[in-house]
Design a protein around this motif. Structure first.
Motif, mmCIF file in Angstrom:
data_model
loop_
_atom_site.group_PDB
_atom_site.id
_atom_site.type_symbol
_atom_site.label_atom_id
_atom_site.label_comp_id
_atom_site.label_asym_id
_atom_site.label_seq_id
_atom_site.Cartn_x
_atom_site.Cartn_y
_atom_site.Cartn_z
ATOM 1 N N GLN A 28 51.870 20.659 24.360
ATOM 2 C CA GLN A 28 52.960 21.587 24.675
ATOM 3 C C GLN A 28 53.587 21.232 26.021
ATOM 4 O OE1 GLN A 28 51.793 25.666 25.500
ATOM 5 N NE2 GLN A 28 53.638 26.407 24.475
ATOM 6 N N ALA A 29 52.775 20.904 27.006
ATOM 7 C CA ALA A 29 53.286 20.526 28.331
ATOM 8 C C ALA A 29 54.157 19.275 28.236
ATOM 9 C CB ALA A 29 52.126 20.293 29.303
ATOM 10 N N ARG A 30 53.729 18.306 27.444
ATOM 11 C CA ARG A 30 54.522 17.081 27.278
ATOM 12 C C ARG A 30 55.865 17.372 26.619
ATOM 13 N NH1 ARG A 30 52.724 11.988 27.355
ATOM 14 N NH2 ARG A 30 53.673 11.484 25.330
ATOM 15 N N THR A 31 55.897 18.353 25.713
ATOM 16 C CA THR A 31 57.139 18.705 25.027
ATOM 17 C C THR A 31 58.053 19.551 25.908
ATOM 18 O OG1 THR A 31 56.020 18.633 22.882
ATOM 19 C CG2 THR A 31 58.085 19.879 22.996
ATOM 20 N N LEU A 32 57.482 20.610 26.500
ATOM 21 C CA LEU A 32 58.294 21.539 27.303
ATOM 22 C C LEU A 32 58.704 20.974 28.660
ATOM 23 C CD1 LEU A 32 56.438 24.934 26.718
ATOM 24 C CD2 LEU A 32 58.614 24.194 25.715
ATOM 25 N N CYS A 33 57.878 20.118 29.216
ATOM 26 C CA CYS A 33 58.098 19.619 30.580
ATOM 27 C C CYS A 33 57.958 18.098 30.617
ATOM 28 C CB CYS A 33 57.099 20.256 31.539
ATOM 29 S SG CYS A 33 57.039 22.048 31.500
ATOM 30 N N PRO A 34 58.879 17.362 30.003
ATOM 31 C CA PRO A 34 58.744 15.904 29.975
ATOM 32 C C PRO A 34 58.740 15.276 31.371
ATOM 33 C CG PRO A 34 60.898 16.572 29.162
ATOM 34 C CD PRO A 34 60.092 17.823 29.333
ATOM 35 N N GLU A 35 59.245 15.990 32.349
ATOM 36 C CA GLU A 35 59.194 15.506 33.727
ATOM 37 C C GLU A 35 58.174 16.309 34.536
ATOM 38 O OE1 GLU A 35 63.228 15.253 35.160
ATOM 39 O OE2 GLU A 35 63.600 13.515 33.880
ATOM 40 N N GLY A 36 57.144 16.767 33.848
ATOM 41 C CA GLY A 36 56.112 17.580 34.479
ATOM 42 C C GLY A 36 54.935 16.798 35.012
ATOM 43 N N PHE A 37 55.014 15.460 34.945
ATOM 44 C CA PHE A 37 53.916 14.629 35.411
ATOM 45 C C PHE A 37 54.448 13.588 36.399
ATOM 46 C CE2 PHE A 37 52.955 16.258 31.207
ATOM 47 C CZ PHE A 37 51.685 16.786 31.372
ATOM 48 N N PRO A 38 54.949 14.057 37.555
ATOM 49 C CA PRO A 38 55.557 13.130 38.519
ATOM 50 C C PRO A 38 54.514 12.287 39.239
ATOM 51 C CG PRO A 38 55.475 15.334 39.425
ATOM 52 C CD PRO A 38 54.981 15.441 38.012
ATOM 53 N N PHE A 39 54.964 11.118 39.711
ATOM 54 C CA PHE A 39 54.123 10.297 40.573
ATOM 55 C C PHE A 39 54.082 10.945 41.955
ATOM 56 C CE2 PHE A 39 55.816 6.839 37.738
ATOM 57 C CZ PHE A 39 54.617 6.604 37.085
ATOM 58 N N ASP A 40 52.921 10.906 42.564
ATOM 59 C CA ASP A 40 52.710 11.362 43.940
ATOM 60 C C ASP A 40 53.087 12.812 44.195
ATOM 61 O OD1 ASP A 40 51.268 9.675 45.563
ATOM 62 O OD2 ASP A 40 52.903 8.243 45.661
ATOM 63 N N GLU A 41 52.910 13.633 43.197
ATOM 64 C CA GLU A 41 53.242 15.055 43.337
ATOM 65 C C GLU A 41 52.537 15.816 42.213
ATOM 66 O OE1 GLU A 41 57.250 17.751 42.700
ATOM 67 O OE2 GLU A 41 57.464 15.608 43.058
ATOM 68 N N THR A 42 52.179 17.042 42.514
ATOM 69 C CA THR A 42 51.684 17.951 41.489
ATOM 70 C C THR A 42 52.772 18.985 41.256
ATOM 71 O OG1 THR A 42 49.422 17.625 42.232
ATOM 72 C CG2 THR A 42 49.832 19.553 40.887
ATOM 73 N N ARG A 43 53.065 19.248 40.010
ATOM 74 C CA ARG A 43 54.166 20.148 39.675
ATOM 75 C C ARG A 43 53.652 21.325 38.865
ATOM 76 N NH1 ARG A 43 59.414 17.302 38.039
ATOM 77 N NH2 ARG A 43 59.333 17.046 40.284
ATOM 78 N N SER A 44 54.075 22.534 39.267
ATOM 79 C CA SER A 44 53.750 23.739 38.510
ATOM 80 C C SER A 44 54.589 23.760 37.233
ATOM 81 C CB SER A 44 54.044 24.981 39.362
ATOM 82 O OG SER A 44 53.681 26.142 38.664
#
Length: 185
Positions: A28-44
């Motif tokens: 679900q995270a991959r679908t809803l937030c395709p830019e939710g896995f940034p390099f050098d950052e943690t994203r809510s």
């Protein structure tokens, strides 16, 4: 000589019977937030958190209370997030989180592991419960590497390969409730 307390505590505890739920949460995270896995950052990942039922979160709180021996109130709903990241170089979060420890439930780790400034990364199992001191230097790097072997990302971007994506559930817990565990290390 000052005592060095650990950055990360691997509790040895895991959520039981939730593997399918955690895998579905990752998809679900991959679908809803395709830019939710940034390099050098943690994203809510707020859209993912918004989709969680109160029953899911309450069950999580109860399992953490049982596993860690803390009161349910330690796991405040207001201090609960779903976070995504790609590999992250060595850093600390002291400025943003001076008064808490993180209680982390790994939903998906790919080939990544949390390390301090000296240890080698070992991937985490889905459902694994970790305690992290955000005031200390830590990184999220590929299995087998140290933080020194993983440089800061040269350009902004996002991890697209699931093996380079890390998804976790996080409660910010007041330091007073976990201080002794970090001292006991």
């Amino acid at each position: 000589m000052a005592t060095r307390y650990p950055t990360l505590l691997r509790t040895g505890a895991r959520l039981h019977g939730r593997h399918a739920e955690l895998q579905a949460l990752f998809e679900q995270a991959r679908t809803l937030c395709p830019e939710g896995f940034p390099f050098d950052e943690t994203r809510s990942l707020d859209p993912v958190r918004a989709g969680l039922t109160l029953g899911f979160v309450e069950g999580l709180r109860a399992e953490l209370r049982e596993a860690l021996g803390l009161p349910t109130e330690a796991f405040s709903l207001e201090r609960f997030t779903v976070q995504g990241a790609g590999p992250v170089s060595l850093h600390d979060d002291a400025r943003n989180y001076p008064d808490v420890y993180f209680v982390i439930v790994v939903a998906h780790s790919g080939r990544l592991g949390i390390v301090d400034g000296k240890s080698r990364a070992v991937r985490h199992a889905a459902g694994e419960i970790l305690l992290l001191d955000p005031r200390k230097k830590h990184a999220l790097v590929p299995e087998g590497l140290t933080a020194a072997e993983w440089p800061c990302a040269r350009t902004a971007g996002f991890a697209r390969d699931p093996e380079d994506q890390f998804l976790f559930l996080d409660f910010e817990v007041p330091r007073r409730l976990l201080r002794e565990r970090f001292r006991a290390g």
